[in-house]
Design a protein around this motif. Structure first.
Motif, PDB file in Angstrom:
ATOM      1  N   PRO A 208       0.922  -1.297   0.056  1.00  0.00           N
ATOM      2  CA  PRO A 208       0.110   0.176  -0.192  1.00  0.00           C
ATOM      3  C   PRO A 208       0.840   1.044  -0.107  1.00  0.00           C
ATOM      4  CG  PRO A 208      -0.793  -1.764   1.304  1.00  0.00           C
ATOM      5  CD  PRO A 208       0.472  -2.128   0.968  1.00  0.00           C
ATOM      6  N   LEU A 209       1.887   1.429   0.691  1.00  0.00           N
ATOM      7  CA  LEU A 209       2.864   2.526   0.753  1.00  0.00           C
ATOM      8  C   LEU A 209       3.528   2.425  -0.608  1.00  0.00           C
ATOM      9  CD1 LEU A 209       4.082   4.713   2.109  1.00  0.00           C
ATOM     10  CD2 LEU A 209       5.642   3.168   3.109  1.00  0.00           C
ATOM     11  N   ASN A 210       4.072   1.516  -1.071  1.00  0.00           N
ATOM     12  CA  ASN A 210       4.673   1.648  -2.741  1.00  0.00           C
ATOM     13  C   ASN A 210       3.650   2.383  -3.618  1.00  0.00           C
ATOM     14  OD1 ASN A 210       6.467  -0.716  -1.311  1.00  0.00           O
ATOM     15  ND2 ASN A 210       7.538   0.459  -2.829  1.00  0.00           N
ATOM     16  N   ARG A 211       2.476   1.746  -3.659  1.00  0.00           N
ATOM     17  CA  ARG A 211       1.251   2.294  -4.619  1.00  0.00           C
ATOM     18  C   ARG A 211       1.000   3.724  -4.240  1.00  0.00           C
ATOM     19  NH1 ARG A 211      -0.331  -3.148  -3.396  1.00  0.00           N
ATOM     20  NH2 ARG A 211      -1.912  -2.471  -1.754  1.00  0.00           N
ATOM     21  N   LEU A 212       0.920   4.055  -2.793  1.00  0.00           N
ATOM     22  CA  LEU A 212       0.588   5.306  -2.710  1.00  0.00           C
ATOM     23  C   LEU A 212       1.937   6.365  -3.212  1.00  0.00           C
ATOM     24  CD1 LEU A 212      -0.930   7.792  -1.000  1.00  0.00           C
ATOM     25  CD2 LEU A 212       0.390   7.021   1.239  1.00  0.00           C
ATOM     26  N   ALA A 213       2.851   6.160  -2.840  1.00  0.00           N
ATOM     27  CA  ALA A 213       4.080   6.886  -3.100  1.00  0.00           C
ATOM     28  C   ALA A 213       3.992   7.218  -4.967  1.00  0.00           C
ATOM     29  CB  ALA A 213       5.599   6.285  -2.899  1.00  0.00           C
ATOM     30  N   ARG A 214       3.819   6.194  -5.528  1.00  0.00           N
ATOM     31  CA  ARG A 214       3.624   6.189  -6.912  1.00  0.00           C
ATOM     32  C   ARG A 214       2.439   7.326  -7.554  1.00  0.00           C
ATOM     33  NH1 ARG A 214       4.380   0.067  -6.817  1.00  0.00           N
ATOM     34  NH2 ARG A 214       6.683   0.037  -6.500  1.00  0.00           N
ATOM     35  N   GLU A 215       1.472   7.806  -6.528  1.00  0.00           N
ATOM     36  CA  GLU A 215       0.726   8.622  -7.035  1.00  0.00           C
ATOM     37  C   GLU A 215       1.125  10.092  -6.960  1.00  0.00           C
ATOM     38  OE1 GLU A 215      -2.599   7.949  -4.263  1.00  0.00           O
ATOM     39  OE2 GLU A 215      -3.019   5.839  -4.674  1.00  0.00           O
ATOM     40  N   PHE A 216       2.342  10.242  -6.642  1.00  0.00           N
ATOM     41  CA  PHE A 216       2.744  11.559  -6.736  1.00  0.00           C
ATOM     42  C   PHE A 216       3.872  11.756  -7.824  1.00  0.00           C
ATOM     43  CE2 PHE A 216       1.556  10.975  -2.355  1.00  0.00           C
ATOM     44  CZ  PHE A 216       1.212  12.141  -1.725  1.00  0.00           C
ATOM     45  N   PRO A 217       3.297  12.386  -9.013  1.00  0.00           N
ATOM     46  CA  PRO A 217       4.107  12.611  -9.941  1.00  0.00           C
ATOM     47  C   PRO A 217       5.375  13.185  -9.692  1.00  0.00           C
ATOM     48  CG  PRO A 217       1.742  13.329 -10.447  1.00  0.00           C
ATOM     49  CD  PRO A 217       1.808  12.972  -8.975  1.00  0.00           C
ATOM     50  N   ALA A 218       5.318  14.328  -9.046  1.00  0.00           N
ATOM     51  CA  ALA A 218       6.501  15.067  -8.675  1.00  0.00           C
ATOM     52  C   ALA A 218       7.694  14.222  -8.403  1.00  0.00           C
ATOM     53  CB  ALA A 218       6.458  16.398  -7.978  1.00  0.00           C
ATOM     54  N   LEU A 219       7.521  13.454  -7.367  1.00  0.00           N
ATOM     55  CA  LEU A 219       8.327  12.517  -6.719  1.00  0.00           C
ATOM     56  C   LEU A 219       8.591  11.443  -7.760  1.00  0.00           C
ATOM     57  CD1 LEU A 219       6.855  12.155  -3.255  1.00  0.00           C
ATOM     58  CD2 LEU A 219       8.489  13.931  -4.242  1.00  0.00           C
ATOM     59  N   VAL A 220       7.898  10.760  -8.601  1.00  0.00           N
ATOM     60  CA  VAL A 220       8.224   9.878  -9.301  1.00  0.00           C
ATOM     61  C   VAL A 220       9.041  10.644 -10.502  1.00  0.00           C
ATOM     62  CG1 VAL A 220       7.213   8.405 -11.304  1.00  0.00           C
ATOM     63  CG2 VAL A 220       6.078   8.706  -9.221  1.00  0.00           C
ATOM     64  N   ALA A 221       8.996  11.650 -10.925  1.00  0.00           N
ATOM     65  CA  ALA A 221       9.769  12.225 -11.913  1.00  0.00           C
ATOM     66  C   ALA A 221      11.200  12.342 -11.519  1.00  0.00           C
ATOM     67  CB  ALA A 221       9.310  13.603 -12.586  1.00  0.00           C
ATOM     68  N   TYR A 222      11.147  12.861 -10.344  1.00  0.00           N
ATOM     69  CA  TYR A 222      12.308  13.133  -9.479  1.00  0.00           C
ATOM     70  C   TYR A 222      13.169  11.912  -9.258  1.00  0.00           C
ATOM     71  CZ  TYR A 222      15.557  13.491  -5.284  1.00  0.00           C
ATOM     72  OH  TYR A 222      16.488  13.383  -4.444  1.00  0.00           O
ATOM     73  N   CYS A 223      12.738  10.825  -8.865  1.00  0.00           N
ATOM     74  CA  CYS A 223      13.274   9.463  -8.823  1.00  0.00           C
ATOM     75  C   CYS A 223      13.937   8.927 -10.132  1.00  0.00           C
ATOM     76  CB  CYS A 223      12.489   8.310  -8.524  1.00  0.00           C
ATOM     77  SG  CYS A 223      12.225   8.489  -6.405  1.00  0.00           S
ATOM     78  N   GLU A 224      13.228   9.130 -11.254  1.00  0.00           N
ATOM     79  CA  GLU A 224      13.596   8.819 -12.544  1.00  0.00           C
ATOM     80  C   GLU A 224      14.919   9.965 -12.941  1.00  0.00           C
ATOM     81  OE1 GLU A 224       9.970   9.137 -14.535  1.00  0.00           O
ATOM     82  OE2 GLU A 224       9.356   7.117 -14.222  1.00  0.00           O
TER      83      GLU A 224
END
Length: 232
Positions: A208-224
């Motif tokens: 559930p926490l992994n799925r929640l974190a992937r709902e934040f586009p800015a953080l996804v783009a940051y990691c990439e």
């Protein structure tokens, strides 16, 4: 040469430990030469945990102590572009990741059955019998007691997810439109943030926490962005 002693890679990230990944990311952000020594037993570390480094014959443990020691001894310039407020902000981001969101990651990996069933075979599957039948339950029990003492283990899933959403939203707001938490260039806070966020967003674990974190586009783009620039 710096020797970094840490867990092996797993779950599609360079290290499943946010603290290990934090230190190695810091080494890469600073452009330092290092080698990795893989360990499976954290009890071999000077403080009974991983990571630790060997520097000039000295063993240095704890990710915060490692980063501070390297910065001071090698006079690293990573945070020199920050003013006093920026340094305070970087420390606050690091503490949020290291001292709060990290324990929520542990909660959903170890206490929740969904995460436990994914990490158990990877973390303990290589143990010989009868250890592989005894150690996982003991380790999980110890983690449960530690999280109860820390406080977050006293909450139910929904309460834990609410805490996590607040943490993730704060990180997203602090990042804003900047490419890094240090602004146009990384700072030490990016090591801690990437160590934690990559283990939530880029990691192949599905909780559930992994799925929640992937709902934040800015953080996804940051990691990439950080992965492509410093881990390609």
């Amino acid at each position: 040469m710096i020797t970094l002693c840490q867990f092996p890679a797993a779950f599609n990230v360079p290290n499943p430990s946010p603290y290990c990944l934090k230190v190695e990311t810091f080494l890469r952000l600073c452009g330092l030469d290092y080698r990795v020594k893989t360990l499976f037993d954290p009890r071999k570390g000077p403080k009974g945990k991983l990571p630790f480094i060997q520097l000039d014959g000295e063993l240095i443990a704890d990710s915060a102590v490692i980063l501070r020691t390297l910065s001071e001894r090698l006079e690293l310039p990573l945070d020199r572009h920050l003013d006093a407020a920026g340094r305070g902000r970087a420390l606050a981001i690091t503490r949020l990741c290291d001292e709060h969101l990290y324990f929520l990651l542990v909660y959903f990996r170890w206490l929740e059955d969904e995460g436990w069933h994914q990490i158990k075979p990877v973390f303990f599957g290589g143990l010989p019998a009868p250890l592989k039948w005894l150690v996982p339950g003991l380790a999980r029990s110890n983690i449960r007691k530690a999280l109860h003492g820390q406080g977050l283990g006293r909450h139910n899933r929904e309460e834990a997810l609410t805490f996590a959403r607040e943490d993730l939203q704060a990180l997203s707001d602090l990042l804003g439109a900047a490419p890094f938490f240090g602004g146009v260039q990384p700072c030490s806070a990016d090591a801690a943030a990437y160590g934690l966020l990559a283990n939530l967003i880029l990691c192949s674990l599905d909780t559930p926490l992994n799925r929640l974190a992937r709902e934040f586009p800015a953080l996804v783009a940051y990691c990439e962005r950080l992965r492509d620039k410093f881990w390609a």
